[in-house]
Scaffold this motif. Sequence first.
Motif, short mmCIF file in Angstrom:
data_model
loop_
_atom_site.label_atom_id
_atom_site.label_comp_id
_atom_site.label_asym_id
_atom_site.label_seq_id
_atom_site.Cartn_x
_atom_site.Cartn_y
_atom_site.Cartn_z
N GLN A 42 0.85 -1.18 0.00
CA GLN A 42 0.00 0.00 0.00
C GLN A 42 0.88 1.23 0.00
O GLN A 42 2.05 1.17 0.38
N CYS A 43 0.34 2.34 -0.47
CA CYS A 43 1.03 3.61 -0.39
C CYS A 43 0.06 4.63 0.21
O CYS A 43 -1.03 4.82 -0.33
N LYS A 44 0.43 5.17 1.34
CA LYS A 44 -0.43 6.12 2.05
C LYS A 44 -1.81 5.52 2.33
O LYS A 44 -2.83 6.21 2.29
N GLY A 45 -1.83 4.23 2.56
CA GLY A 45 -3.07 3.54 2.90
C GLY A 45 -3.88 3.07 1.70
O GLY A 45 -4.90 2.41 1.85
N VAL A 46 -3.41 3.40 0.49
CA VAL A 46 -4.12 2.93 -0.71
C VAL A 46 -3.47 1.64 -1.19
O VAL A 46 -2.25 1.60 -1.43
N SER A 47 -4.26 0.60 -1.32
CA SER A 47 -3.75 -0.71 -1.70
C SER A 47 -3.60 -0.84 -3.21
O SER A 47 -4.01 0.04 -3.97
N PHE A 73 17.06 -5.74 8.41
CA PHE A 73 17.42 -4.37 8.05
C PHE A 73 16.44 -3.37 8.66
O PHE A 73 15.23 -3.54 8.54
N SER A 74 16.99 -2.38 9.31
CA SER A 74 16.17 -1.23 9.70
C SER A 74 17.01 0.02 9.42
O SER A 74 18.22 0.00 9.57
N GLY A 75 16.36 1.05 9.00
CA GLY A 75 17.07 2.27 8.60
C GLY A 75 17.55 3.08 9.79
O GLY A 75 17.66 2.57 10.90
N ARG A 76 17.79 4.35 9.54
CA ARG A 76 18.32 5.23 10.59
C ARG A 76 17.38 5.32 11.79
O ARG A 76 17.80 5.53 12.91
N SER A 77 16.09 5.19 11.52
CA SER A 77 15.12 5.30 12.61
C SER A 77 15.16 4.08 13.53
O SER A 77 14.64 4.12 14.64
N GLY A 78 15.76 3.00 13.05
CA GLY A 78 15.77 1.77 13.82
C GLY A 78 14.49 0.97 13.67
O GLY A 78 14.31 -0.08 14.27
N GLU A 79 13.56 1.49 12.88
CA GLU A 79 12.27 0.83 12.70
C GLU A 79 12.24 0.08 11.37
O GLU A 79 13.06 0.34 10.48
N LEU A 80 11.28 -0.83 11.25
CA LEU A 80 11.08 -1.52 9.98
C LEU A 80 10.62 -0.53 8.92
O LEU A 80 9.69 0.25 9.16
N GLU A 81 11.26 -0.55 7.78
CA GLU A 81 10.88 0.37 6.70
C GLU A 81 10.07 -0.37 5.64
O GLU A 81 9.97 -1.59 5.66
N ASN A 82 9.52 0.39 4.71
CA ASN A 82 8.60 -0.19 3.72
C ASN A 82 9.22 -1.31 2.89
O ASN A 82 8.55 -2.25 2.50
N THR A 83 10.53 -1.16 2.56
CA THR A 83 11.17 -2.19 1.75
C THR A 83 12.43 -2.71 2.44
O THR A 83 13.13 -1.98 3.13
N VAL A 84 12.68 -4.00 2.23
CA VAL A 84 13.89 -4.66 2.74
C VAL A 84 14.43 -5.52 1.60
O VAL A 84 13.66 -6.14 0.86
N PHE A 85 15.76 -5.53 1.47
CA PHE A 85 16.38 -6.26 0.35
C PHE A 85 17.64 -6.94 0.88
O PHE A 85 18.49 -6.28 1.48
N ALA A 86 17.75 -8.26 0.67
CA ALA A 86 18.90 -8.97 1.22
C ALA A 86 19.26 -10.21 0.39
O ALA A 86 18.38 -10.82 -0.23
N PHE A 87 20.53 -10.53 0.38
CA PHE A 87 21.02 -11.79 -0.19
C PHE A 87 21.59 -12.62 0.96
O PHE A 87 22.42 -12.12 1.72
N MET A 88 21.18 -13.87 1.06
CA MET A 88 21.66 -14.72 2.16
C MET A 88 22.01 -16.11 1.66
O MET A 88 21.57 -16.52 0.58
N VAL A 129 2.50 0.65 10.31
CA VAL A 129 3.54 1.11 9.39
C VAL A 129 4.51 1.98 10.18
O VAL A 129 4.09 2.93 10.85
N THR A 130 5.81 1.64 10.10
CA THR A 130 6.79 2.37 10.90
C THR A 130 7.81 3.13 10.06
O THR A 130 8.70 3.77 10.60
N ASP A 131 7.68 3.05 8.74
CA ASP A 131 8.63 3.75 7.88
C ASP A 131 8.44 5.26 8.02
O ASP A 131 7.35 5.77 7.76
N PRO A 132 9.49 5.99 8.43
CA PRO A 132 9.33 7.44 8.60
C PRO A 132 8.99 8.15 7.30
O PRO A 132 8.43 9.24 7.32
N GLN A 133 9.31 7.54 6.17
CA GLN A 133 9.00 8.17 4.87
C GLN A 133 7.59 7.86 4.40
O GLN A 133 7.16 8.34 3.36
#
Lengths: 61, 229
Positions: free
Chosen positions: A53-58, B42-57, B222-226
Amino acid sequence: MKNWISVLALIVLTLSSASTADEKIAWYGNLRDGLNAARATGKPIMLVSAAVQCKGVSGIY
Amino acid sequence: MQDIDRSFLSQPEVVQASRKWTCIRVATYENAEEAEYLQGIFSGRSGELENTVFAFMDPTARKHLAAPSRGPRGLFSGPSDMSSAMDRMAQSYRASAPVSDELPKVESLRLALNIAACEGLPVVVVASRAAEKQLAKAAWAPQNVGQAVYLRAELQEGAQAYLIVPDKFGMKIESSRPLDPKVGAQELHSLLSTLQSGPKDHRSHVQEGFAKGIRWETVVPVTDPQARY
């Protein structure tokens, strides 16, 4: 005859490139199944997570 | 994320390189256990879970093969760079054939519809483990991998599998039809191809969603500051 061969070659080329462009990554849709599959196959893991979702829109990443 | 898809993950060289990998794509904020795991990755500068995470393991998920991040853009200059790196990293592992009788399923219809709408794909629902096994061969055929979102759920009496197309917001079913789980690979490819839709314009989709009162409630906050809203 040469023209026909050229046309056929163009069709084959177009079809094959369309097919390649259409291929997609085979994503596992949940973590548990994906991690189990990695252990079972020995393939390394590419993990991607995205909010559905983006800004709550799915319906959009 | 749509931009990452377009620039990297849908590019032919990355798709080709991905065949040596187990590719996992989960929805952030839609499963508490997964969210905790992702935040540990992965968590960004905020220390919170962000909208996207990308990893190779590695296959045990205990060792990172590259620095985890929000996406491939910070790691690779482009899709060729990314695919070359993936090939190099995968060389260290001797992989066997993929598990072939299980479909790569998501957890719920609600989530399946939304993910399918995000990706412009149909949803394939199977009613039983038997139907899943029957369909798996066609679903894992090279032309069909990644071409649908899969789900196991109870279906109307008698139906073993269904093809579903979500509306553009992934909030409801737009159309559906029964599917024979014994379908052949090429026939499945034809069916799935006709039910796919192209990429959306991000801004106009969100604006239309606001105008129509579309509101998706995530399972965890949702915890992503952006991602303020």
